[in-house]
Design a protein around this motif. Structure first.
Motif, PDB file in Angstrom:
ATOM      1  N   PHE A 134       0.976  -1.146  -0.109  1.00 16.86           N
ATOM      2  CA  PHE A 134       0.100  -0.056  -0.059  1.00 16.86           C
ATOM      3  C   PHE A 134       1.001   1.181   0.056  1.00 16.86           C
ATOM      4  N   ILE A 135       0.273   2.244   0.025  1.00 17.85           N
ATOM      5  CA  ILE A 135       0.900   3.697  -0.360  1.00 17.85           C
ATOM      6  C   ILE A 135       0.513   4.548   1.211  1.00 17.85           C
ATOM      7  N   ILE A 136       1.759   4.822   1.790  1.00 16.43           N
ATOM      8  CA  ILE A 136       1.497   5.872   2.982  1.00 16.43           C
ATOM      9  C   ILE A 136       1.910   7.250   2.112  1.00 16.43           C
ATOM     10  N   LYS A 137       0.905   8.258   2.405  1.00 15.77           N
ATOM     11  CA  LYS A 137       1.373   9.800   1.899  1.00 15.77           C
ATOM     12  C   LYS A 137       0.732  10.766   2.836  1.00 15.77           C
ATOM     13  N   HIS A 138       1.109  11.924   2.489  1.00 15.57           N
ATOM     14  CA  HIS A 138       0.781  13.072   3.160  1.00 15.57           C
ATOM     15  C   HIS A 138      -0.825  13.712   2.862  1.00 15.57           C
ATOM     16  N   ASN A 139      -1.910  13.916   3.646  1.00 14.98           N
ATOM     17  CA  ASN A 139      -3.115  14.555   3.209  1.00 14.98           C
ATOM     18  C   ASN A 139      -2.732  15.736   2.742  1.00 14.98           C
ATOM     19  N   ARG A 140      -1.982  16.501   3.149  1.00 17.15           N
ATOM     20  CA  ARG A 140      -1.394  17.846   2.385  1.00 17.15           C
ATOM     21  C   ARG A 140      -0.188  17.812   2.180  1.00 17.15           C
ATOM     22  N   ALA A 141      -0.048  17.883   0.832  1.00 10.61           N
ATOM     23  CA  ALA A 141       1.293  17.719   0.261  1.00 10.61           C
ATOM     24  C   ALA A 141       1.540  18.197  -1.037  1.00 10.61           C
ATOM     25  N   GLY A 142       2.560  17.824  -1.675  1.00 10.51           N
ATOM     26  CA  GLY A 142       2.735  18.629  -3.037  1.00 10.51           C
ATOM     27  C   GLY A 142       4.022  18.030  -3.575  1.00 10.51           C
ATOM     28  N   LYS A 143       4.260  17.928  -4.807  1.00  9.02           N
ATOM     29  CA  LYS A 143       5.303  17.359  -5.551  1.00  9.02           C
ATOM     30  C   LYS A 143       5.644  15.983  -5.255  1.00  9.02           C
ATOM     31  N   GLY A 144       4.727  15.262  -4.647  1.00  5.84           N
ATOM     32  CA  GLY A 144       4.927  13.922  -4.298  1.00  5.84           C
ATOM     33  C   GLY A 144       5.597  13.647  -3.319  1.00  5.84           C
ATOM     34  N   LEU A 145       5.702  14.623  -2.310  1.00  5.45           N
ATOM     35  CA  LEU A 145       6.817  14.512  -1.235  1.00  5.45           C
ATOM     36  C   LEU A 145       5.986  13.561  -0.215  1.00  5.45           C
ATOM     37  N   GLY A 146       6.648  12.774   0.724  1.00 10.57           N
ATOM     38  CA  GLY A 146       5.991  11.960   1.613  1.00 10.57           C
ATOM     39  C   GLY A 146       5.313  10.763   1.184  1.00 10.57           C
ATOM     40  N   VAL A 147       5.499  10.474  -0.193  1.00 11.83           N
ATOM     41  CA  VAL A 147       4.830   9.235  -0.585  1.00 11.83           C
ATOM     42  C   VAL A 147       5.941   7.827  -0.530  1.00 11.83           C
ATOM     43  N   LYS A 148       5.369   6.804   0.082  1.00  6.55           N
ATOM     44  CA  LYS A 148       6.180   5.625   0.203  1.00  6.55           C
ATOM     45  C   LYS A 148       5.341   4.304  -0.041  1.00  6.55           C
ATOM     46  N   LEU A 149       5.952   3.089  -0.688  1.00  6.40           N
ATOM     47  CA  LEU A 149       5.316   2.193  -1.015  1.00  6.40           C
ATOM     48  C   LEU A 149       5.763   1.358   0.032  1.00  6.40           C
ATOM     49  N   ILE A 150       4.789   0.583   0.758  1.00 11.19           N
ATOM     50  CA  ILE A 150       5.091  -0.247   2.086  1.00 11.19           C
ATOM     51  C   ILE A 150       4.521  -1.837   1.627  1.00 11.19           C
ATOM     52  N   TYR A 151       5.217  -2.670   2.010  1.00 10.59           N
ATOM     53  CA  TYR A 151       5.047  -4.120   1.643  1.00 10.59           C
ATOM     54  C   TYR A 151       4.651  -4.815   2.795  1.00 10.59           C
TER      55      TYR A 151
END
Length: 311
Positions: A134-151
């Motif tokens: 799944f993906i963990i990401k920021h609710n308020r973000a931009g430029k794709g920052l804070g996005v990580k794929l977790i297994y």
């Protein structure tokens, strides 16, 4: 013709529009809202007001620029000024959860998503989602920052308790279903004045930081084709059906958004999932030059038309 006021916090992302406004002889003034004040005892000037505030302003040291912009936009709207991408658009810009609710309202599919505050709640949300990876990401973000794929859940625990984890600026982390595309590329559908302009295909194989602006690109990250490999950004036709374009137009109309990029991905079966609405959209100059399509010119033309109509 009315004067066009461009509200922003980052001149690097605004200068291309200013250049096009000057080419079209549109009277303009740029308002940098990285800091400032709003005096409710004063009426705003007459004119057209275009909001380019970014959810990623905090990454440039402008932590409260969206909050200030929200008050300024409310002031403008209260006085009946013509505002493009007003308070409704800004609310979507700074919250992906609100984006998904608005998209779902008109029947647009989004990935399964859970918002969580607190490290323990992030773990519980991942267990509840039960989608791996799944993906963990920021609710308020931009430029794709804070996005990580977790297994795995163990990988998630190590990540959120480790030095690499950084919480969203609003404290809300998103646990989201991972949609795998057939070719490792996502698509941005650009709309200007509520009308479809073009789709640009973006190679996401190197990560999720996919800002298309020229100042986002590293020197060795050329967007031109190298060694037979496709460009990172490529404007392509026929990536959306007429019905899908109309559904996006309906979303923008009902959400009171005039200018935006909607990012989507198709899974192995061809099903479309929309996962981001960028109301401070940027455009990649190399891709536009190859396609001979120029969105900032189209945007400046749209602003000029509104300024002429509003006289």
């Amino acid at each position: 013709m009315q004067k066009v006021y461009v509200l922003h916090e980052n001149m690097d992302w605004t200068r291309h529009l200013i250049k096009r406004l000057e080419e079209l002889a549109v009277p303009y003034q740029e308002w940098d809202l990285s800091e400032g004040f709003v005096d409710l005892a004063v009426e705003p000037p007459e004119g057209i007001f275009y909001n380019r505030m970014s959810a990623s302003s905090h990454t440039r040291g402008n932590r409260f620029a969206p909050e200030l912009t929200d008050q300024v936009l409310s002031w403008l709207e209260a006085h009946g000024r013509t505002v493009i991408n007003g308070t409704d658009a800004l609310a979507l810009e700074v919250s992906k959860l609100k984006q998904y609710l608005a998209l779902n309202k008109v029947g647009i599919e989004t990935p399964k998503t859970i918002g969580a505050v607190g490290l323990d709640q992030i773990i519980k949300a991942a267990e509840k989602l039960n989608e791996w990876p799944f993906i963990i990401k920021h609710n308020r973000a931009g430029k794709g920052l804070g996005v990580k794929l977790i297994y795995t859940i163990d990988e998630l625990k190590a990540y959120i308790n480790g030095p690499e984890f950084e919480a969203s600026i609003d404290g809300i982390s998103l646990i989201q279903q991972y949609i795998q595309s057939t070719n490792g590329r996502i698509v941005r559908a650009e709309f200007i004045g509520g009308e479809f302009f073009y789709t640009v295909e973006v190679d996401s194989s190197d990560g999720f930081e996919l800002c298309p602006a020229d100042n986002c690109q590293l020197p060795d990250e050329s967007t031109i084709e190298l060694n037979g490999q496709p460009a990172k950004f490529e404007i392509q036709e026929n990536l959306l059906s007429a019905d899908e374009i109309e559904q996006y137009r309906q979303f923008m109309q009902e959400s009171n958004v005039q200018v935006a990029a909607l990012e989507f991905i198709r899974d192995q079966s061809g099903k479309l999932y929309t996962y981001d609405v960028n109301t401070n959209t940027n455009y990649n100059p190399e891709a536009e030059q190859r396609a001979n399509q120029y969105a900032m010119l189209q945007l400046a033309t749209y602003l000029k038309e509104v300024a002429e109509e509003d006289e």
